[in-house]
Design a protein around this motif. Structure first.
Motif, PDB file in Angstrom:
ATOM      1  N   GLU A 282     -56.131 -49.774   7.508  1.00 29.79           N
ATOM      2  CA  GLU A 282     -56.122 -49.036   8.712  1.00 29.79           C
ATOM      3  C   GLU A 282     -55.069 -50.351   8.791  1.00 29.79           C
ATOM      4  OE1 GLU A 282     -59.376 -52.429   8.154  1.00 29.79           O
ATOM      5  OE2 GLU A 282     -59.022 -50.228   7.824  1.00 29.79           O
ATOM      6  N   THR A 283     -54.914 -51.718   7.678  1.00 31.83           N
ATOM      7  CA  THR A 283     -53.958 -52.247   8.263  1.00 31.83           C
ATOM      8  C   THR A 283     -52.970 -51.914   6.827  1.00 31.83           C
ATOM      9  OG1 THR A 283     -54.946 -54.513   7.970  1.00 31.83           O
ATOM     10  CG2 THR A 283     -52.473 -54.707   7.266  1.00 31.83           C
ATOM     11  N   ALA A 284     -53.167 -51.029   5.698  1.00 32.20           N
ATOM     12  CA  ALA A 284     -52.355 -50.438   5.082  1.00 32.20           C
ATOM     13  C   ALA A 284     -51.369 -48.522   5.421  1.00 32.20           C
ATOM     14  CB  ALA A 284     -52.411 -49.687   3.755  1.00 32.20           C
ATOM     15  N   SER A 285     -52.069 -48.697   5.815  1.00 31.71           N
ATOM     16  CA  SER A 285     -51.451 -47.410   7.219  1.00 31.71           C
ATOM     17  C   SER A 285     -50.555 -47.943   8.207  1.00 31.71           C
ATOM     18  CB  SER A 285     -52.440 -46.631   8.245  1.00 31.71           C
ATOM     19  OG  SER A 285     -53.875 -46.264   6.839  1.00 31.71           O
ATOM     20  N   ARG A 286     -50.862 -48.785   9.107  1.00 34.38           N
ATOM     21  CA  ARG A 286     -49.853 -49.728  10.083  1.00 34.38           C
ATOM     22  C   ARG A 286     -48.929 -49.773   9.912  1.00 34.38           C
ATOM     23  NH1 ARG A 286     -53.240 -53.236  12.188  1.00 34.38           N
ATOM     24  NH2 ARG A 286     -52.246 -55.178  11.878  1.00 34.38           N
ATOM     25  N   VAL A 287     -48.639 -50.358   8.054  1.00 36.42           N
ATOM     26  CA  VAL A 287     -47.273 -50.666   7.075  1.00 36.42           C
ATOM     27  C   VAL A 287     -46.537 -49.916   6.973  1.00 36.42           C
ATOM     28  CG1 VAL A 287     -46.698 -52.185   5.287  1.00 36.42           C
ATOM     29  CG2 VAL A 287     -48.693 -53.090   6.988  1.00 36.42           C
ATOM     30  N   ARG A 288     -46.533 -48.661   6.564  1.00 34.62           N
ATOM     31  CA  ARG A 288     -46.202 -46.971   5.792  1.00 34.62           C
ATOM     32  C   ARG A 288     -46.116 -47.231   7.221  1.00 34.62           C
ATOM     33  NH1 ARG A 288     -50.646 -47.283   1.948  1.00 34.62           N
ATOM     34  NH2 ARG A 288     -52.222 -46.259   3.580  1.00 34.62           N
ATOM     35  N   ALA A 289     -46.848 -46.875   8.449  1.00 31.63           N
ATOM     36  CA  ALA A 289     -46.052 -46.120  10.059  1.00 31.63           C
ATOM     37  C   ALA A 289     -44.476 -46.907   9.960  1.00 31.63           C
ATOM     38  CB  ALA A 289     -47.204 -46.397  10.276  1.00 31.63           C
ATOM     39  N   ALA A 290     -44.831 -48.473   9.990  1.00 30.48           N
ATOM     40  CA  ALA A 290     -44.077 -49.156  10.570  1.00 30.48           C
ATOM     41  C   ALA A 290     -42.368 -49.009   9.199  1.00 30.48           C
ATOM     42  CB  ALA A 290     -44.078 -50.257  10.424  1.00 30.48           C
ATOM     43  N   ILE A 291     -42.993 -49.150   8.776  1.00 24.10           N
ATOM     44  CA  ILE A 291     -41.450 -48.361   7.131  1.00 24.10           C
ATOM     45  C   ILE A 291     -41.135 -47.278   8.011  1.00 24.10           C
ATOM     46  CG2 ILE A 291     -41.017 -47.980   4.929  1.00 24.10           C
ATOM     47  CD1 ILE A 291     -43.732 -49.592   3.985  1.00 24.10           C
ATOM     48  N   GLU A 292     -41.752 -46.695   8.089  1.00 21.90           N
ATOM     49  CA  GLU A 292     -40.865 -45.176   8.566  1.00 21.90           C
ATOM     50  C   GLU A 292     -40.049 -45.705   9.524  1.00 21.90           C
ATOM     51  OE1 GLU A 292     -40.696 -41.824   7.135  1.00 21.90           O
ATOM     52  OE2 GLU A 292     -41.742 -42.830   5.242  1.00 21.90           O
TER      53      GLU A 292
END
Length: 345
Positions: free
Chosen positions: A36-46
């Motif tokens: 869930e943390t990784a998904s949040r980080v990837r969204a922030a990258i975009e």
């Protein structure tokens, strides 16, 4: 495009509400980060338009000459000595070691692991903190990073380990006390969720059984594996049975604490009460009275751990054979003369 290139890893971390180290781990595809943390980080990258220079990162990682050492308690002189012996081998091999003390805190340990991974270490040597989850290092090892445990193993873990013969050490230490005439012998320190605790308690029980002495579980006292823990464990043991005349301690730190508490009770270690430690740190032979202790080849274990890690790094593998080192008993004044028959009864 210019705006996208200006975005930094800090921008991503702030947008996702995580640390820069966590963002780096996600970018590297590390298994340490929760999904869930990784998904949040990837969204922030975009969202911020951050562009990851994977080629440069891989180049840095490929030339890493850094090994992380994570030690559970550097205030214990045994682990400080062990870390120095490991580092000596790495220095000769041209590697740099990063050293961290977790103070038996698994949360701090997780933070240190993340930071070391973010730095691109080539391997990890770990003495796991008390309370570490059994699977805590399996995902790291599964990612291909060499991990080696020293002194402590985790239940069910496949991580290779370098450790002394804990069962045999506790057996010979207890047998020595029995040979001095003691029959009410306590075991002080450690916790049941530690593999090493069961190994040492097992050796203690085996020695009692071999001498025909019934094991009394009330004389096995759980406590922190430091001097404060030893002080409290000694008090608890004597409160449970004032006839106790000797104790095998989980390690030398516990033994030192037990001897401090004996004196506060007006009892003299080596005369009124016998103490055996485990590890045989340098201080043991200079303590008053000098501490009888199960000697562990600290230098040998440290060198073996370092060479095993070097072989894993050079061989590109996470596999290695466990190494169990020999132990022997260093007899000193803390056990005193043979117990009188009156007290041994």
């Amino acid at each position: 495009m210019a705006n996208r290139m200006k975005a930094t890893i800090l921008d991503v971390a702030q947008r996702a509400g995580v640390s820069k180290s966590t963002v780096s781990l996600v970018l590297q595809g590390s298994p340490l980060v929760r999904p869930e943390t990784a998904s949040r980080v990837r969204a922030a990258i975009e969202e911020v338009g951050y562009v990851y220079n994977r080629g440069a990162a891989n180049l840095r990682k490929a030339h890493s000459n850094v090994v992380g050492m994570i030690i559970n308690d550097l205030t214990n002189p045994f682990f400080a000595e062990l870390a120095v012996d490991i580092e000596r081998v790495f220095q000769s091999a041209g590697l740099v070691s990063f050293l961290a003390n977790t103070a038996e805190n698994p949360v701090r340990q997780e933070e240190v692991v993340k930071s070391f991974m973010e730095q691109g270490v080539s391997g990890l040597i770990v003495s796991p903190a008390h309370g570490t989850r059994p699977d805590a290092f399996e995902r790291i090892r599964g990612s291909g990073l060499p991990v080696l445990f020293v002194m402590r193993r985790l239940p069910g873990s496949r991580v290779p380990v370098v450790a002394p013969d804990n069962h045999q050490g506790a057996f010979v230490g207890t047998r020595h006390l029995i040979g001095k005439g003691h029959r009410r012998i306590a075991f002080l320190g450690g916790f049941p969720d530690m593999v090493v605790y069961h190994q040492r308690v097992g050796g203690y029980k085996a020695a009692l059984a071999a001498a025909g002495i019934e094991v009394d579980d009330a004389l096995i006292v759980e406590a922190d594996t430091n001097r404060k823990g030893g002080m409290g464990a000694l008090e608890t043991a004597l409160a449970r049975d004032p006839q106790i005349s000797a104790a095998l301690c989980f390690n030398d730190a516990v033994a030192f604490g037990a001897m401090i508490r004996l004196r506060k009770r007006g009892l003299e270690p080596g005369q009124d009460f016998a103490i055996v430690g485990f590890d045989d740190v340098a201080e043991a032979q200079h303590y008053v009275p000098a501490l009888t202790s199960v000697a562990v080849d600290t230098a040998g274990l440290g060198e073996r751990a370092a060479h095993m890690m070097l072989n894993m790094i050079r061989g590109g593998t996470t596999h290695a054979e466990d190494h169990i080192g020999a132990v022997n008993l260093m007899v000193r004044a803390s056990c005193g003369p043979e117990l009188s028959k009156g007290r041994a009864a």
